[in-house]
Design an enzyme around this catalytic site. Sequence first.
Site, PDB file in Angstrom:
ATOM      1  N   ASP A  31      80.257 106.060  10.459  1.00 43.46           N
ATOM      2  CA  ASP A  31      80.884 105.544  11.680  1.00 43.46           C
ATOM      3  C   ASP A  31      82.128 106.347  12.024  1.00 43.46           C
ATOM      4  OD1 ASP A  31      78.942 103.702  11.516  1.00 43.46           O
ATOM      5  OD2 ASP A  31      80.249 101.956  11.173  1.00 43.46           O
ATOM      6  N   ASP A  35      82.852 108.245  15.459  1.00 42.05           N
ATOM      7  CA  ASP A  35      83.999 107.919  16.303  1.00 42.05           C
ATOM      8  C   ASP A  35      84.848 109.153  16.602  1.00 42.05           C
ATOM      9  OD1 ASP A  35      83.176 105.332  16.338  1.00 42.05           O
ATOM     10  OD2 ASP A  35      84.611 104.616  14.819  1.00 42.05           O
ATOM     11  N   GLU A 110      51.370  91.573  21.207  1.00 38.03           N
ATOM     12  CA  GLU A 110      52.810  91.822  21.036  1.00 38.03           C
ATOM     13  C   GLU A 110      53.550  90.505  21.015  1.00 38.03           C
ATOM     14  OE1 GLU A 110      53.639  94.146  24.474  1.00 38.03           O
ATOM     15  OE2 GLU A 110      52.687  95.948  23.684  1.00 38.03           O
ATOM     16  N   LYS A 112      56.080  87.950  22.424  1.00 40.65           N
ATOM     17  CA  LYS A 112      56.640  87.688  23.751  1.00 40.65           C
ATOM     18  C   LYS A 112      58.121  87.387  23.555  1.00 40.65           C
ATOM     19  CE  LYS A 112      55.768  85.098  28.022  1.00 40.65           C
ATOM     20  NZ  LYS A 112      57.114  84.609  28.281  1.00 40.65           N
ATOM     21  N   CYS A 420      83.079  74.982  49.213  1.00 41.40           N
ATOM     22  CA  CYS A 420      83.002  73.664  48.579  1.00 41.40           C
ATOM     23  C   CYS A 420      82.289  72.671  49.502  1.00 41.40           C
ATOM     24  CB  CYS A 420      84.406  73.155  48.259  1.00 41.40           C
ATOM     25  SG  CYS A 420      84.381  71.474  47.630  1.00 41.40           S
ATOM     26  N   CYS A 423      85.049  69.822  50.517  1.00 41.50           N
ATOM     27  CA  CYS A 423      86.244  70.062  51.339  1.00 41.50           C
ATOM     28  C   CYS A 423      86.179  71.355  52.141  1.00 41.50           C
ATOM     29  CB  CYS A 423      87.493  70.074  50.464  1.00 41.50           C
ATOM     30  SG  CYS A 423      87.612  71.530  49.423  1.00 41.50           S
TER      31      CYS A 423
HETATM   32  P1  AMP Z   1      56.821  84.446  32.122  1.00 45.40           P
HETATM   33  O1  AMP Z   1      58.213  84.893  32.347  1.00 45.40           O
HETATM   34  O2  AMP Z   1      56.745  83.190  31.334  1.00 45.40           O
HETATM   35  O3  AMP Z   1      56.007  84.435  33.383  1.00 45.40           O
HETATM   36  O4  AMP Z   1      56.120  85.510  31.175  1.00 45.40           O
HETATM   37  C1  AMP Z   1      56.053  86.845  31.542  1.00 45.40           C
HETATM   38  C2  AMP Z   1      57.238  87.544  30.990  1.00 45.40           C
HETATM   39  O5  AMP Z   1      57.149  87.685  29.607  1.00 45.40           O
HETATM   40  C3  AMP Z   1      57.375  88.944  31.467  1.00 45.40           C
HETATM   41  O6  AMP Z   1      58.004  88.999  32.708  1.00 45.40           O
HETATM   42  C4  AMP Z   1      58.227  89.558  30.416  1.00 45.40           C
HETATM   43  O7  AMP Z   1      59.581  89.448  30.810  1.00 45.40           O
HETATM   44  C5  AMP Z   1      58.060  88.684  29.213  1.00 45.40           C
HETATM   45  N1  AMP Z   1      57.622  89.422  28.030  1.00 45.40           N
HETATM   46  C6  AMP Z   1      58.224  89.365  26.840  1.00 45.40           C
HETATM   47  N2  AMP Z   1      57.625  90.130  25.942  1.00 45.40           N
HETATM   48  C7  AMP Z   1      56.590  90.716  26.557  1.00 45.40           C
HETATM   49  C8  AMP Z   1      55.589  91.620  26.143  1.00 45.40           C
HETATM   50  N3  AMP Z   1      55.530  92.090  24.892  1.00 45.40           N
HETATM   51  N4  AMP Z   1      54.698  92.009  27.051  1.00 45.40           N
HETATM   52  C9  AMP Z   1      54.741  91.532  28.312  1.00 45.40           C
HETATM   53  N5  AMP Z   1      55.658  90.671  28.757  1.00 45.40           N
HETATM   54  C10 AMP Z   1      56.576  90.270  27.898  1.00 45.40           C
HETATM   55 ZN    ZN Z   2      86.515  71.076  47.376  1.00 42.06          ZN
END
Ligand code: AMP
Ligand code: ZN
Length: 698
Positions: A31, A35, A110, A112, A420, A423
């Site tokens: 590091d 730096d 993959e 999610k 607001c 107000c």
């Molecule tokens: P949703 O937001 O529930 O409609 O699900 C779709 C979203 O899952 C996508 O817009 C991505 O942002 C997210 N996502 C996360 N991981 C993955 C992945 N490995 N492949 C595709 N989408 C993914």
């Molecule tokens: Zn206000």
Amino acid sequence: MDIKEKIDGLVEQLINYQKAYYVDGKPLVSDMEYDRLFDELARLEKENPSLVRPDSPTVRVGSDLSNDFPEVEHTIPVLSLDKAYSKDEVLSFIDKCIRKETSSLTFVAEEKIDGISMVLYYEDGILSRAVTRGNGTVGNDVTANIKTIKSIPLSLPEKIDIAVRGEVFLKKKDFEIINSREEDEDKRAANPRNLAAGTVRRQKSEETARIPLDMFIYEGFWSNKDLTPKDHLHILKKLKDLGFKINTHMSFFAHDRKEAENALKQSGLEGKAFAFSEMADYIAFKTGERKSLEWEIDGLVFKINELETRERFGYTEHHPRWAIAYKFESPQAVSKLLGITVQVGRTGRITPVAELSPVPLGGSVIRRATLHNQEYIESLELAIGDTVSIAKRGDVIPAVEDVIEKNEEGNTTYEIPLICPSCGSTLKKDGAHLFCQNRECPEQVKGLLSFFASRNQMDIETLGPKTIELFYQKGVLRRIEDIYSADYHALVGMPGIGEKTVQQIIRSVEESKTRPFKTVLSSLGISELGKKSAEMLISGGFDSINKLRSAKEEDLIKIPGIGERTAKIIVDAFKDGILLSTIDKLSSYGLHMSQDEDEKEDKLEQTLSGTVWCVTGSFVHFNPRSKALEEIEKRGGRTVSSVTGKTTHLLAGSGGGSKRAEAEKLGIEIVDESAFLVMLGIEADRKEVEKDSQLELF
Ligand code: AMP
Ligand code: ZN
């Protein structure tokens, strides 16, 4: 070597080091060495501003320039995913795909990632734009902030035009650390995704740079189609070679495991290989593994590997037909966002509330749900007309959790109007929230009055929010001090206000004057000055309003538990003219403005010393009964729980039983409530009690 060569050399060297550290997880230098080189580059760039490269690692520290996040159009369609909420749904989707396709298919699975969907656009190999998903067509340009994420390459080894999709996220561990550092509980994020979303939209990129966001890339869109690899495995490999960070927790499925292993090996990617027949076990395994992962995932994504087949399957408006997202949790309830209303709290804080099409959830019908603040709306990229999931997880108040489907009207992310609703004054942003700064704002004033009178504060019984609303409308209550000067008798005849109610109000207003200084202080509605900080201030020596009025920040900070922020807010609050005049008036009405006054009250004449009291039955004035015991003890009397020969008095309310008989037998003096009030010297209450007990006789 000329300066340009030197700068170029340092930039290349540091890019290499950063990639090794943040993308590959294999640091090449210490590091300290890093730096040193970084500082040298920063110095050279400062002396030669024209030579600063757009991909210089110094860009990542961000700047203090104010960002706004203009809406920009996507040049690729940013679609959502079709969802499945059970294993069987996934397996039948896979089955259908295989049956529909004549050539043999493979699938990639993959994680999610539960983060923020982001599209990065590169032109000629340089990161030119980072855009949120938005409504899929239009998103927000957050480039300056995204450039601070160290694992995202600012330039690519090839001068290509490419768009990549991925997920910006914050590791669970980092989330915990950062969130626990936040002094203000209101400002803490609910989960890593919300904190990441807020960070992506910080006004100053130097603030974003301080949060260790990360990003996994999972799709690539080459503008030159000839460069596009033939399947997802090779896309991921190519993205990896371009310097992007790919989630290595990837799995590959083929008809049999051997085939899957070979294809995976040939692609040169890390990952696990499985046969289709193992998919159910795989889902079960990942579900179990979820908790122990370093980042939050909310499901698994299954994608057809072959691009040719993907194109043949095509897309709906909403999602590709060649992929499915398996979600670990199904939504508790699904509704449509009809509109958003905006509420003003007593501190001026603005809370957006979702107006929903009615939906049953947990035994009641939900029509409204909290949206917390603008940042929360932005973290969901929520727009009017969206289909949303609602949940009550753990809390009583339902919240909008997620967007299930975007609206078809093309509405973009909702923005709270900066005016607001109560107000009309201009709202100001502080942290995650918007505030109305007008102290005379009707909603704020009513909120403050209700807070002051509420059970946990001054406990003025009959003065609830509805009565306060009524009295506010009539102009009777406009400031806290009005509570003590209002002519309540003149209000008899208003809807719901009878003679008896007025009596009650007057009595409880009167009684509230005996509340200790600590309670008065925390009821004034000064932000950051709740019960806990009131206690800390008092035990830190600031035991009177006058001491607090002249307190300096540097003195307050010395008190354990009082931070810089809180100190400043308190000192500023005591400069406010409205508050000071409220305090003066309250003091003149006899409210306690110091701990000394509390003690004076406590040191009552010891009129009951030498007496021993037992209590039975229930009371009008002393409810709960322990209040009567306190009065006795304050005056030097002793209290016992059963009648014995040593007992001198029995305080008997209505409904007393065996104790009364016992006392009569022993000839002990029996005192009823009205007589007791006289003994205590609380004359005014006597008539009330008599009236009530007479009523009971009829
Ligand atoms: P949703 O937001 O529930 O409609 O699900 C779709 C979203 O899952 C996508 O817009 C991505 O942002 C997210 N996502 C996360 N991981 C993955 C992945 N490995 N492949 C595709 N989408 C993914
Ligand atoms: Zn206000």
